[in-house]
Design a protein around this motif. Sequence first.
Motif, mmCIF file in Angstrom:
data_model
loop_
_atom_site.group_PDB
_atom_site.id
_atom_site.type_symbol
_atom_site.label_atom_id
_atom_site.label_comp_id
_atom_site.label_asym_id
_atom_site.label_seq_id
_atom_site.Cartn_x
_atom_site.Cartn_y
_atom_site.Cartn_z
ATOM 1 N N MET A 181 -10.564 125.707 -28.529
ATOM 2 C CA MET A 181 -9.806 126.624 -27.690
ATOM 3 C C MET A 181 -9.606 125.985 -26.312
ATOM 4 O O MET A 181 -10.301 125.038 -25.969
ATOM 5 C CB MET A 181 -10.557 127.942 -27.559
ATOM 6 C CG MET A 181 -10.461 128.803 -28.798
ATOM 7 S SD MET A 181 -10.894 130.505 -28.407
ATOM 8 C CE MET A 181 -10.879 131.209 -30.051
ATOM 9 N N TYR B 207 -5.544 129.032 -29.547
ATOM 10 C CA TYR B 207 -6.298 130.266 -29.752
ATOM 11 C C TYR B 207 -6.354 130.660 -31.216
ATOM 12 O O TYR B 207 -7.230 131.389 -31.641
ATOM 13 C CB TYR B 207 -5.687 131.410 -28.941
ATOM 14 C CG TYR B 207 -5.956 131.275 -27.465
ATOM 15 C CD1 TYR B 207 -7.227 131.531 -26.964
ATOM 16 C CD2 TYR B 207 -4.958 130.875 -26.589
ATOM 17 C CE1 TYR B 207 -7.486 131.396 -25.616
ATOM 18 C CE2 TYR B 207 -5.215 130.743 -25.240
ATOM 19 C CZ TYR B 207 -6.480 131.004 -24.755
ATOM 20 O OH TYR B 207 -6.746 130.871 -23.422
ATOM 21 N N SER B 208 -5.366 130.215 -31.981
ATOM 22 C CA SER B 208 -5.442 130.520 -33.402
ATOM 23 C C SER B 208 -4.678 129.467 -34.176
ATOM 24 O O SER B 208 -3.920 128.674 -33.612
ATOM 25 C CB SER B 208 -4.896 131.923 -33.675
ATOM 26 O OG SER B 208 -3.511 131.859 -33.892
ATOM 27 N N TYR C 78 2.150 131.138 -32.422
ATOM 28 C CA TYR C 78 3.526 130.689 -32.240
ATOM 29 C C TYR C 78 3.740 129.965 -30.922
ATOM 30 O O TYR C 78 4.861 129.655 -30.565
ATOM 31 C CB TYR C 78 4.469 131.889 -32.305
ATOM 32 C CG TYR C 78 4.360 132.623 -33.598
ATOM 33 C CD1 TYR C 78 4.917 132.081 -34.758
ATOM 34 C CD2 TYR C 78 3.674 133.826 -33.675
ATOM 35 C CE1 TYR C 78 4.799 132.744 -35.957
ATOM 36 C CE2 TYR C 78 3.555 134.493 -34.883
ATOM 37 C CZ TYR C 78 4.118 133.958 -36.022
ATOM 38 O OH TYR C 78 4.006 134.602 -37.200
ATOM 39 N N SER C 79 2.673 129.764 -30.158
ATOM 40 C CA SER C 79 2.885 129.089 -28.883
ATOM 41 C C SER C 79 3.181 127.612 -29.155
ATOM 42 O O SER C 79 2.879 127.098 -30.235
ATOM 43 C CB SER C 79 1.652 129.228 -27.987
ATOM 44 O OG SER C 79 0.637 128.390 -28.450
ATOM 45 N N GLU D 232 0.187 125.642 -30.245
ATOM 46 C CA GLU D 232 -0.314 125.956 -31.580
ATOM 47 C C GLU D 232 0.559 125.315 -32.654
ATOM 48 O O GLU D 232 0.065 124.819 -33.669
ATOM 49 C CB GLU D 232 -0.413 127.482 -31.752
ATOM 50 C CG GLU D 232 -1.664 128.011 -31.045
ATOM 51 C CD GLU D 232 -1.626 129.484 -30.666
ATOM 52 O OE1 GLU D 232 -0.561 130.109 -30.791
ATOM 53 O OE2 GLU D 232 -2.676 129.986 -30.233
ATOM 54 N N ASP E 43 5.479 134.370 -23.379
ATOM 55 C CA ASP E 43 4.061 134.157 -23.625
ATOM 56 C C ASP E 43 3.324 134.858 -22.481
ATOM 57 O O ASP E 43 3.202 134.299 -21.404
ATOM 58 C CB ASP E 43 3.780 132.646 -23.586
ATOM 59 C CG ASP E 43 2.661 132.275 -24.512
ATOM 60 O OD1 ASP E 43 2.365 133.080 -25.413
ATOM 61 O OD2 ASP E 43 2.082 131.192 -24.337
ATOM 62 N N PRO E 44 2.881 136.100 -22.676
ATOM 63 C CA PRO E 44 2.336 136.841 -21.538
ATOM 64 C C PRO E 44 1.149 136.129 -20.910
ATOM 65 O O PRO E 44 0.387 135.460 -21.603
ATOM 66 C CB PRO E 44 1.914 138.172 -22.147
ATOM 67 C CG PRO E 44 2.602 138.242 -23.464
ATOM 68 C CD PRO E 44 2.786 136.854 -23.925
#
Lengths: 588, 79
Positions: free
Chosen positions: A9, A59-60, A64-65, A68, A407-408
């Motif tokens: 992360m 983060y995962s 969709y970032s 990632e 992307d908040p």
Amino acid sequence: MKKIALIGMPNTGKSTLFNRISGSSVKVANWPGITVDLYSVKTLINGELTELIDLPGIYSLNGYSDDEIVVQDILKNNGIDEIFFVINSSQIDRQLPLAIEVKKLGFPMHIVANMIDESKKYGITFNLEKMEKMLGCPVLPISAKYGHGMTAFNQKKQTQNKKNNASSNQKNINSEIESEKIIDASVFYPPTLSDQNTSKLDSLFLHPWLGLPIFLLIIFSVFQIVFSLGSPLQELMGNIFSYIESTFIIKLTANFNPLLNSFLIEGLYAGISTVAAFVPIIILFFFVMTVVEDSGYFSRAAFLMDKTMERIGLDGRGFVLMLMGFGCNVPALMGTKIMRSKEIKFLTMLVIPFSLCSARLQVFLFMIAAFFTSFSGALVLFALYLLSFFTIFITAIIFKNKYVVNDPLVLELPPYRLPTLRQILSRGWMEVNNFLSRATKFIVIGVVSVWALTHFPAGYPVASEYTYAGMIGTFLEPIFGPIGIDPLLVVALIFGFIAKEILIGALAVIFGLEGNALGAYLADLFTNGQAISFMIFTLIYTPCISTIATIKSESKSLSLTMYSLIWSLLLAWVMSFIFYQSYKYFVY
Amino acid sequence: MVALTTLIEGQTGIIQSLTSNLHFNARLKALGFKKNSLVKLIRKAKYNGPFHLRIGATEIMVRANIAEQIIIKSLTNSK
């Protein structure tokens, strides 16, 4: 060659570990997700030549970032043989589920429990044997920052870690539940978990009323450190380059044809010294920036300024960088690396060049001294600073719909940490390397082009109306006339494209005068209105070749670079036009 | 059940659900915002600015519009 990927992360110290293992200087900062480009290094691991790749923080696995997607792509397509999964050991409870997800992909894996020094401080303890058994892979407790546990790390990673053939059984495991089981059985938390020092510092730095003045004081000190040390170093660099020029290069090229001679010295060599002039500032800037970022203060500054910046589509980090831009735009633009979402990064890169940098300040001080009394001069300078903020805000507002951030913003506020000297030095070194390797060519080509424009066709006085630059000045008269800028001043603006501090030197070449004499001559030749219009244009139009080169190299986007170039020229013209026409209307 | 924004500085709540979009819910979960986790509001910035939260060993800043989408059960004042 074997390929090992570092995954984890954001803000788990992957880059610090990468730096430790590879010995190379990779940027590390106490900021979520600091790695922008993929850094990889070839190194010997267990006697085998291995390519170690530092992947961006995620983060995962199915997010969709941008980061990632990059990681998914690399794991799928790049023949990764093994994974080191890095976790921040104090945050193991929320990071282990992702580790289990990654392990399900079937790669041989080591879990690297980093920042073990911090979790010890918190009073968290681990039963490593049990954890390894339940996870089915080695767990290596280390502190990459201080080098603790690295010997054990090196020994342990030699134990053959067989390909873990994820059985269908394993694939169906719910990683959340599995992680909870492992944490319950092998991690022991103290009854209260808080870092008293961080809370105390936060109540000061994030104080509702004191927070902002303290922030401004810190930024001011950063400025003072960077530029009070940087300017003499920059001057020294300049002196070294002119010494080399006068003692060696002039002699070497003395017998060359005058045009070639001029090309080598005023084109090529001038380009190289332009690049070199930035080196001290960039090193110093990133020394100080590393302290600000790694200490964790940067995230706090972002917290303080976030609301104001949110209104114009930016965030608190953008404000800090924008302020840095008032020193020099180039390192401030390089600092946008910390932004993980492309949109916010691009929008921030568009506004930074409007910060009134120290090079532009030099030009204004010269012009103001020539045209105004000290009282009205101070007002003019103050108005230029206001205009600089105004152009930043208006640019952000106009472009925020083009660069909508989806992307908040969620930022970690890490505990306050003291960066090590090793981190500070390696960061400064790496950023300078980055700048030199990416921007040099672009800057030298730019400087040589300006040389060509002002020296051809050959046989005429340099930068006179018969040269290409002069012709451009005359040709553009219908455009620059309405804003009160004379063709000869247009030629100076073309020079100013290399670097704003050259503008005065260019005026000296064009008018054949220097210093006070030049100032007095200009004051005779032009009205105050023309002088202000010229300064407004100088403030807003493209800062310099180095800024453009940095926008290009940091964004890797030609269209953003073009937007920046064209928008700043357009805005400069409009602002000068509004000013000059009202000046003519009201004053005459 | 109320939004996280109703907490007062120093108060703790228990997370019930996340009502943001899926992509962002996943991000929040990875940061520790899971059902039944405790979340403490450390401070709010002025003028409806960001929230400073602590969840487990992680401290996070989230903007007010995100905090609105985190539904919690408020615990009585636990300074």
